[in-house]
Design an enzyme around this catalytic site. Structure first.
Site, PDB file in Angstrom:
ATOM      1  N   CYS A   8       0.864  -1.187   0.000  1.00 44.37           N
ATOM      2  CA  CYS A   8       0.000   0.000   0.000  1.00 44.37           C
ATOM      3  C   CYS A   8       0.899   1.234   0.000  1.00 44.37           C
ATOM      4  CB  CYS A   8      -0.980  -0.013   1.177  1.00 44.37           C
ATOM      5  SG  CYS A   8      -0.213   0.068   2.808  1.00 44.37           S
ATOM      6  N   ARG A  14      -3.244  -0.534   5.478  1.00 39.60           N
ATOM      7  CA  ARG A  14      -3.853  -1.638   4.722  1.00 39.60           C
ATOM      8  C   ARG A  14      -2.951  -2.851   4.535  1.00 39.60           C
ATOM      9  NH1 ARG A  14      -5.246   2.155  -0.194  1.00 39.60           N
ATOM     10  NH2 ARG A  14      -3.334   3.055   0.676  1.00 39.60           N
ATOM     11  N   ASP A 124      -8.180   3.871   1.104  1.00 45.24           N
ATOM     12  CA  ASP A 124      -7.231   4.305   2.123  1.00 45.24           C
ATOM     13  C   ASP A 124      -8.011   4.815   3.343  1.00 45.24           C
ATOM     14  OD1 ASP A 124      -5.321   5.514   3.637  1.00 45.24           O
ATOM     15  OD2 ASP A 124      -4.409   6.640   1.987  1.00 45.24           O
TER      16      ASP A 124
HETATM   17  P1  4NP Z   1      -1.715   2.872   4.078  1.00 46.48           P
HETATM   18  O1  4NP Z   1      -2.362   4.210   4.642  1.00 46.48           O
HETATM   19  O2  4NP Z   1      -1.196   3.210   2.701  1.00 46.48           O
HETATM   20  O3  4NP Z   1      -2.858   1.926   4.025  1.00 46.48           O
HETATM   21  O4  4NP Z   1      -0.630   2.455   5.031  1.00 46.48           O
HETATM   22  C1  4NP Z   1      -1.704   5.441   4.700  1.00 46.48           C
HETATM   23  C2  4NP Z   1      -0.800   5.675   5.700  1.00 46.48           C
HETATM   24  C3  4NP Z   1      -0.177   6.903   5.782  1.00 46.48           C
HETATM   25  C4  4NP Z   1      -0.465   7.880   4.867  1.00 46.48           C
HETATM   26  C5  4NP Z   1      -1.382   7.644   3.873  1.00 46.48           C
HETATM   27  C6  4NP Z   1      -1.998   6.407   3.782  1.00 46.48           C
HETATM   28  N1  4NP Z   1       0.143   9.156   4.983  1.00 46.48           N
HETATM   29  O5  4NP Z   1      -0.200  10.047   4.187  1.00 46.48           O
HETATM   30  O6  4NP Z   1       1.020   9.345   5.847  1.00 46.48           O
END
Ligand code: 4NP
Length: 155
Positions: A8, A14, A124
């Site tokens: 991800c 995720r 997300d």
């Molecule tokens: P992930 O979620 O891609 O599912 O781990 C996110 C975690 C952090 C961020 C964005 C999405 N961020 O912008 O820091």
């Protein structure tokens, strides 16, 4: 042994859930498989998963509290047989790093194994509320169950 990488953006919301759930399916079906996860961005390298992901997974009996975020690396194309991405932007970020057609063919949207050709994303949940984490878990759990059942039949 089949090697699966879950990807991800941050590797804190995720893909750690996908890693934990897939690991539980590997145990359930006694599959000859290995699973890891990574993020396309570097923001959270070295961190444990988001508390909301840890809490939600725990509710479903999956412990992801000890996982540690890392960034996706070009060598992952050589080290994994299948690279499951959570959304379309992860897909384009990973595809951009592919060196060969074989690399590209390893990259699949996770939900396309559950809903073929739908090109659906696991949304997300980072900027949303608790319900988003529950939705993510349900989608990932269904997809991993489907993948594991298929691998089980193909042994
Ligand atoms: P992930 O979620 O891609 O599912 O781990 C996110 C975690 C952090 C961020 C964005 C999405 N961020 O912008 O820091």
């Amino acid at each position: 042994m089949k090697k699966i990488l879950m990807v991800c953006l941050g590797n804190i919301c995720r893909s750690p859930v996908a890693e934990g759930v897939m690991r539980s399916k590997i145990e359930k079906y006694k599959l000859d498989a290995f699973v890891d996860s990574a993020g396309t961005a570097a923001y959270h390298i070295g961190e444990h998963p988001d508390k909301r992901s840890i809490q939600n997974a725990k509710k479903h009996g999956v412990d992801i509290s000890k996982l540690v975020a890392r960034k996706f690396e070009i060598t992952d194309f050589d080290n994994f047989d299948r690279i499951y991405v959570m959304d379309s932007s992860n897909y384009s970020d990973v595809i951009k790093l592919a060196k060969t057609e074989i690399d590209k063919q390893k990259v699949k949207l996770l939900l396309n194994d559950l809903y073929p050709d739908s090109n659906m994303s696991v949304p997300d949940p980072y900027f949303g509320g608790e319900q988003g984490f529950e939705n993510v878990f349900i989608l990932i759990e269904k997809a991993c169950e489907e993948i594991a059942q298929r691998m089980h039949i193909n042994i």
